[in-house]
Scaffold this motif. Structure first.
Motif, mmCIF file in Angstrom:
data_model
loop_
_atom_site.group_PDB
_atom_site.id
_atom_site.type_symbol
_atom_site.label_atom_id
_atom_site.label_comp_id
_atom_site.label_asym_id
_atom_site.label_seq_id
_atom_site.Cartn_x
_atom_site.Cartn_y
_atom_site.Cartn_z
ATOM 1 N N THR A 28 0.819 -1.207 0.000
ATOM 2 C CA THR A 28 0.000 0.000 0.000
ATOM 3 C C THR A 28 0.856 1.261 0.000
ATOM 4 O O THR A 28 2.058 1.218 0.263
ATOM 5 C CB THR A 28 -0.891 0.028 1.256
ATOM 6 O OG1 THR A 28 -0.054 0.169 2.418
ATOM 7 C CG2 THR A 28 -1.743 -1.222 1.365
ATOM 8 N N CYS A 29 0.200 2.385 -0.266
ATOM 9 C CA CYS A 29 0.897 3.675 -0.207
ATOM 10 C C CYS A 29 1.415 3.934 1.199
ATOM 11 O O CYS A 29 2.519 4.461 1.372
ATOM 12 C CB CYS A 29 -0.041 4.806 -0.611
ATOM 13 S SG CYS A 29 -0.357 4.911 -2.370
ATOM 14 N N ILE A 30 0.651 3.572 2.201
ATOM 15 C CA ILE A 30 1.081 3.773 3.586
ATOM 16 C C ILE A 30 2.362 2.990 3.845
ATOM 17 O O ILE A 30 3.313 3.522 4.427
ATOM 18 C CB ILE A 30 -0.036 3.373 4.576
ATOM 19 C CG1 ILE A 30 -1.204 4.360 4.467
ATOM 20 C CG2 ILE A 30 0.491 3.306 6.003
ATOM 21 C CD1 ILE A 30 -2.427 3.992 5.279
ATOM 22 N N TRP A 33 5.306 4.804 2.119
ATOM 23 C CA TRP A 33 5.779 6.013 2.790
ATOM 24 C C TRP A 33 6.519 5.670 4.086
ATOM 25 O O TRP A 33 7.501 6.328 4.426
ATOM 26 C CB TRP A 33 4.620 6.975 3.035
ATOM 27 C CG TRP A 33 4.247 7.673 1.743
ATOM 28 C CD1 TRP A 33 3.309 7.259 0.838
ATOM 29 C CD2 TRP A 33 4.842 8.836 1.190
ATOM 30 N NE1 TRP A 33 3.282 8.111 -0.238
ATOM 31 C CE2 TRP A 33 4.208 9.088 -0.046
ATOM 32 C CE3 TRP A 33 5.839 9.691 1.621
ATOM 33 C CZ2 TRP A 33 4.542 10.169 -0.847
ATOM 34 C CZ3 TRP A 33 6.167 10.779 0.819
ATOM 35 C CH2 TRP A 33 5.523 11.006 -0.405
ATOM 36 N N LYS A 96 0.724 10.846 -3.408
ATOM 37 C CA LYS A 96 0.320 11.475 -2.150
ATOM 38 C C LYS A 96 -1.200 11.486 -1.983
ATOM 39 O O LYS A 96 -1.695 11.337 -0.870
ATOM 40 C CB LYS A 96 0.876 12.897 -2.069
ATOM 41 C CG LYS A 96 2.362 12.937 -1.884
ATOM 42 C CD LYS A 96 2.890 14.350 -1.796
ATOM 43 C CE LYS A 96 4.403 14.304 -1.674
ATOM 44 N NZ LYS A 96 4.969 15.650 -1.606
ATOM 45 N N TYR A 99 -2.210 8.136 -0.824
ATOM 46 C CA TYR A 99 -1.748 7.996 0.556
ATOM 47 C C TYR A 99 -2.741 8.637 1.519
ATOM 48 O O TYR A 99 -3.165 8.025 2.501
ATOM 49 C CB TYR A 99 -0.365 8.638 0.674
ATOM 50 C CG TYR A 99 0.241 8.655 2.051
ATOM 51 C CD1 TYR A 99 0.396 7.492 2.797
ATOM 52 C CD2 TYR A 99 0.690 9.849 2.610
ATOM 53 C CE1 TYR A 99 0.988 7.517 4.053
ATOM 54 C CE2 TYR A 99 1.283 9.876 3.858
ATOM 55 C CZ TYR A 99 1.422 8.712 4.575
ATOM 56 O OH TYR A 99 2.009 8.731 5.809
ATOM 57 N N GLU A 102 -5.894 6.607 1.740
ATOM 58 C CA GLU A 102 -5.737 5.430 2.596
ATOM 59 C C GLU A 102 -5.818 5.817 4.067
ATOM 60 O O GLU A 102 -6.433 5.118 4.873
ATOM 61 C CB GLU A 102 -4.413 4.720 2.308
ATOM 62 C CG GLU A 102 -4.420 3.931 1.020
ATOM 63 C CD GLU A 102 -3.117 3.185 0.792
ATOM 64 O OE1 GLU A 102 -2.395 2.886 1.766
ATOM 65 O OE2 GLU A 102 -2.807 2.903 -0.380
#
Length: 131
Positions: A28-30, A33, A96, A99, A102
């Motif tokens: 995932t984006c989370i 990051w 972003k 993100y 999410e």
């Protein structure tokens, strides 16, 4: 005798943290990051050769696009190869807006917590903690 710059690089390598390197599998984006921030703190900001940064990034990434990242090893300038690999991951996973979506989804789908539920509020705060 080694040049001063080479000695400084060797000293920086010896000072690298001995804790496990963060890994990223293309989730995932989370997750991206979190990986990005941890990698940047441990390796990206370290005064070590770019070739080592690139090799470390390649070993930390376990996702499907590894073949595309390996192509960055073929770039003659290690700094340019590292920058290209970072840019590739950023383009693929660093959206972003996704993100933020999410994170909002985590809040919306999260458990209802009463204002007097201290443990529940602490868990919610931990879940939402962003670096």
């Amino acid at each position: 005798m080694l040049p001063i710059q080479r000695l400084e690089e060797l000293m920086a390598i010896m000072k690298l943290p001995q804790r496990p390197m963060p890994k990223f599998s293309g989730g995932t984006c989370i997750e991206y990051w979190e990986f990005k921030h941890a990698f940047q703190r441990h390796i990206g900001e370290a005064p070590i050769p770019y070739a080592l940064k690139l090799e470390t990034l390649l070993s930390a990434y376990t996702g499907r696009a590894k073949k595309s990242l390996r192509a960055c090893l073929q770039i003659e300038d290690p700094r340019a190869g590292y920058k290209q690999a970072v840019a590739f991951l950023e383009e693929r996973y660093g959206n972003k807006q996704a993100y933020v979506q999410e994170l909002i989804g985590m809040v919306v789908r999260g458990l209802a917590v009463r204002t007097d539920d201290i443990k529940g509020l602490e868990e919610l705060a931990d879940d939402l903690e962003i670096e």
